[in-house]
Write a protein that holds these residues in place. Structure first.
Motif, short mmCIF file in Angstrom:
data_model
loop_
_atom_site.label_atom_id
_atom_site.label_comp_id
_atom_site.label_asym_id
_atom_site.label_seq_id
_atom_site.Cartn_x
_atom_site.Cartn_y
_atom_site.Cartn_z
N SER A 118 0.83 -1.21 0.00
CA SER A 118 0.00 0.00 0.00
C SER A 118 0.86 1.25 0.00
N GLN A 119 1.91 1.27 0.83
CA GLN A 119 2.78 2.45 0.91
C GLN A 119 3.52 2.66 -0.41
N GLN A 120 3.96 1.56 -1.05
CA GLN A 120 4.64 1.66 -2.35
C GLN A 120 3.68 2.17 -3.42
N LYS A 121 2.43 1.69 -3.35
CA LYS A 121 1.42 2.10 -4.32
C LYS A 121 1.19 3.61 -4.28
N TYR A 122 1.08 4.17 -3.07
CA TYR A 122 0.85 5.61 -2.94
C TYR A 122 2.12 6.42 -3.18
N GLY A 123 3.25 5.75 -3.16
CA GLY A 123 4.51 6.45 -3.42
C GLY A 123 4.96 6.34 -4.86
N TRP A 124 4.21 5.60 -5.68
CA TRP A 124 4.60 5.42 -7.09
C TRP A 124 4.36 6.70 -7.88
N ILE A 125 5.34 7.06 -8.70
CA ILE A 125 5.27 8.31 -9.47
C ILE A 125 5.35 7.99 -10.96
N VAL A 126 4.45 8.55 -11.72
CA VAL A 126 4.44 8.40 -13.18
C VAL A 126 4.67 9.76 -13.83
N GLY A 127 5.61 9.81 -14.76
CA GLY A 127 5.77 10.99 -15.62
C GLY A 127 6.59 12.13 -15.09
N ALA A 128 7.15 12.01 -13.89
CA ALA A 128 7.95 13.10 -13.32
C ALA A 128 9.37 13.08 -13.90
N TYR A 129 10.15 14.07 -13.53
CA TYR A 129 11.54 14.14 -14.01
C TYR A 129 12.25 12.83 -13.72
N ASN A 130 12.97 12.34 -14.73
CA ASN A 130 13.67 11.07 -14.61
C ASN A 130 15.08 11.22 -15.16
N SER A 131 16.08 10.95 -14.34
CA SER A 131 17.47 11.18 -14.74
C SER A 131 17.90 10.27 -15.88
N ASP A 132 17.35 9.05 -15.92
CA ASP A 132 17.70 8.13 -17.02
C ASP A 132 17.14 8.63 -18.35
N ASP A 133 15.90 9.12 -18.34
CA ASP A 133 15.32 9.69 -19.56
C ASP A 133 16.09 10.92 -20.01
N GLN A 134 16.48 11.74 -19.04
CA GLN A 134 17.25 12.94 -19.40
C GLN A 134 18.60 12.57 -19.99
N ALA A 135 19.24 11.56 -19.40
CA ALA A 135 20.54 11.10 -19.92
C ALA A 135 20.39 10.54 -21.33
N PHE A 136 19.29 9.82 -21.59
CA PHE A 136 19.02 9.28 -22.92
C PHE A 136 18.89 10.40 -23.95
N SER A 137 18.12 11.44 -23.61
CA SER A 137 17.90 12.56 -24.53
C SER A 137 19.18 13.36 -24.74
N TRP A 138 19.93 13.58 -23.68
CA TRP A 138 21.17 14.35 -23.81
C TRP A 138 22.23 13.58 -24.61
N ASP A 139 22.20 12.27 -24.48
CA ASP A 139 23.14 11.47 -25.27
C ASP A 139 22.86 11.65 -26.76
N LEU A 140 21.58 11.63 -27.12
CA LEU A 140 21.20 11.81 -28.53
C LEU A 140 21.49 13.22 -29.02
N PHE A 141 21.10 14.19 -28.20
CA PHE A 141 21.11 15.59 -28.65
C PHE A 141 22.46 16.28 -28.43
N LEU A 142 23.11 16.01 -27.30
CA LEU A 142 24.33 16.74 -26.95
C LEU A 142 25.61 15.99 -27.31
N LYS A 143 25.59 14.68 -27.13
CA LYS A 143 26.81 13.90 -27.39
C LYS A 143 26.88 13.42 -28.84
N GLN A 144 25.81 12.74 -29.28
CA GLN A 144 25.81 12.26 -30.66
C GLN A 144 25.51 13.38 -31.66
N LYS A 145 24.90 14.47 -31.14
CA LYS A 145 24.56 15.64 -31.97
C LYS A 145 23.73 15.25 -33.20
#
Length: 521
Positions: A345-372
């Protein structure tokens, strides 16, 4: 034509009510537990939070109904004069500014946090004559306007961060002032206008965001001054027999479009406000006057074009390809899905969908900033991830994910403010414990939840009041609120975003409490 216009009006009214009911449902049934929703919530179980939210919801309803009843009796008496109203408002603004500074000093908020801190760091680079690399600001140029504001403050007053805090306090005071003027523009009495504007004075969650000095409070200012200009347009427009608009209302429409477009530069989500203005004009104006709906979009195009040209002339970036594709936020808006079945129950109420995610940001920056990679290729890869996340969920999982996503953005009255303060206080000398203590923490938490419920309930009641009696301001506000809510269903989730509806909501609450006859055209 009139029947179709009334139908559209009622459709947006129904959608707005559904959106706010959904927001309320998440606060009562599925509130999120965690520091970004409130450091108080992080210290207490979901059961306690639900019980407190139920209490706050009932209490908020009583406040609104009692206020409506009280004003129905009192509004029959003579209204206070404009001089008295402005004197009281200015006195309150001075007192509010002083108390906000004292609160900041008392709790010990001293440091810039999150994107504000990063923006100031990039300002230091700029002042040292360094060109920005392929990094944060290259990826997120939406903070450039904020950076140039910080630069102007440094030139005038020095680099002390307290100067920035004072500036944002004054900016928020202007937001309150222009919102008050909007209430007066729509022919509300001075008593009602002063009463309703207290919501902004007592909105502790917004006050706590003021010293954070980020784009949320910045954009509220542009929304308030744009709504002030638009309310002037709506109440003063007058068409002659040929169907052309008079000069003065036309000027107000130009000012509306200008400030809304600049607001977009301050925060990208203000785009929905700009689109709402255009939609309202298209749905409401007749014949040749429908072309006015192009004005906000035209100003948005021209100001954005001029701003990009200015940035190019400044040569702070190594090329003109800056700005990661917005599909990044759509992709990130579906992270952490599907929600696992077997959670406590505590995990269920603590679950977050769609918020800032460092892995997603790293994925996008790899494509856009590193691979250009070209932006089109980056967009394809980001949308591919988003579609994969969406398509792998069953219908039930999709509904659960969307409900959780709504809860992330709309179920917190705190709006992530206490978490920002936890990051910004002096680590060795602060009084942050007041936000988590059983007595003061509960009071502060309930205070913010009551304000949030007043906003949600006020939108619903105002919409119901004018459902069969078309009101132009209610129509516009419902277009914006519906569009904003739906936009956030596909965008990145954050409790801060719920702040975006406060200014239109306060105007709608004023219309609900008002008993004076007004022009609904």
């Amino acid at each position: 034509m009139k029947k179709s216009a009334n139908l559209i009006y009622k459709i947006f009214s129904i959608l707005s009510i559904i959106c706010m009911l959904w927001a309320i449902e998440t606060t009562l049934v599925a509130p999120r537990i965690g520091k970004i929703f409130s450091i108080y919530r992080a210290e207490h179980s979901y059961k306690i939070i639900i019980l407190l939210n139920i209490f706050c919801f009932v209490f908020s309803g009583i406040i609104i109904c009692a206020t409506k009843f009280f004003m129905s009796k009192k509004d029959k008496r003579k209204d206070i004069s404009n001089k008295q109203a402005y004197f009281i408002l200015l006195l309150e603004l001075c007192l509010y500014s002083l108390l906000t500074i004292l609160l900041i000093k008392f709790i010990g908020f001293v440091n810039p946090v999150d994107d504000t801190r990063i923006t100031l760091e990039y300002l230091n680079k700029l002042e040292q004559g360094k060109q920005f690399g392929f990094d944060y600001m290259y990826s997120n140029p939406q903070n450039l306007l904020l950076m140039y504001v910080f630069m102007g403050l440094r030139v005038l007053f020095g680099s002390n961060y307290f100067v920035v805090i004072v500036f944002f306090i004054l900016l928020h005071c202007l937001t309150i002032f222009f919102t008050f003027l909007s209430l007066k523009n729509i022919n509300l009495s001075n008593k009602v206008s002063l009463l309703v504007i207290q919501i902004l004075f007592f909105a502790l969650q917004i006050t706590l965001h003021v010293p954070v000095a980020y784009t949320d409070v910045f954009s509220l200012f542009f929304i308030s001054i744009s709504l002030f200009s638009f309310s002037n347009y709506l109440t003063k427009k007058n068409i002659n027999n040929e169907g052309f608009i008079n000069r003065k209302p036309f000027i107000y429409l130009i000012l509306t479009s200008f400030f809304a477009a600049v607001g977009f530069l301050s925060k990208g989500t203000v785009l929905i406000f700009v689109i709402a203005i255009s939609c309202y004009l298209f749905f409401s104006e007749k014949k040749i006057r429908k072309f006015l709906s192009m004005f906000p979009l035209l100003f948005l195009f021209l100001i954005n074009l001029g701003w990009n040209e200015f940035i190019q002339q400044e040569r702070i970036f190594q090329d003109g390809n800056y700005g990661q594709p917005n599909t990044h936020y759509i992709m990130m808006g579906l992270n952490n899905t599907p929600i696992p079945e077997k959670l406590s129950s505590q995990q269920k109420y603590g679950w977050i969908v769609g918020a800032y995610n460092s892995d997603d940001q790293a994925f996008s920056w790899d494509l856009f900033l590193k691979q250009k990679l070209p932006k089109k290729d980056v967009q394809k890869k980001q949308l591919s991830v988003a579609f994969q996340r969406w398509n792998k969920m069953s219908l039930r999982e999709k509904m659960s994910a969307l409900n959780t996503k709504v809860a992330v953005t709309w179920s917190s009255g705190d709006l992530k403010s206490s978490f920002e303060w936890e990051l910004g206080v002096d680590k060795t000398k602060n009084r942050l414990h007041y936000f988590t203590d059983n007595i003061t923490g509960t009071i502060l938490y309930c205070w913010m939840m009551v304000i949030q419920y007043i906003v949600y309930i006020g939108i619903i009641l105002s919409t119901m009041k004018y459902f069969n009696n078309k009101n132009s301001i209610v129509f516009f506000c419902n277009i914006f609120i519906t569009g904003y809510f739906c936009f956030l269903l596909i965008w990145e989730s954050s409790p801060r975003y719920a702040m975006g509806i406060f200014i239109p909501a306060i105007v709608m609450i004023g219309l609900y409490i008002n008993n004076r006859k007004i022009d609904n055209s």
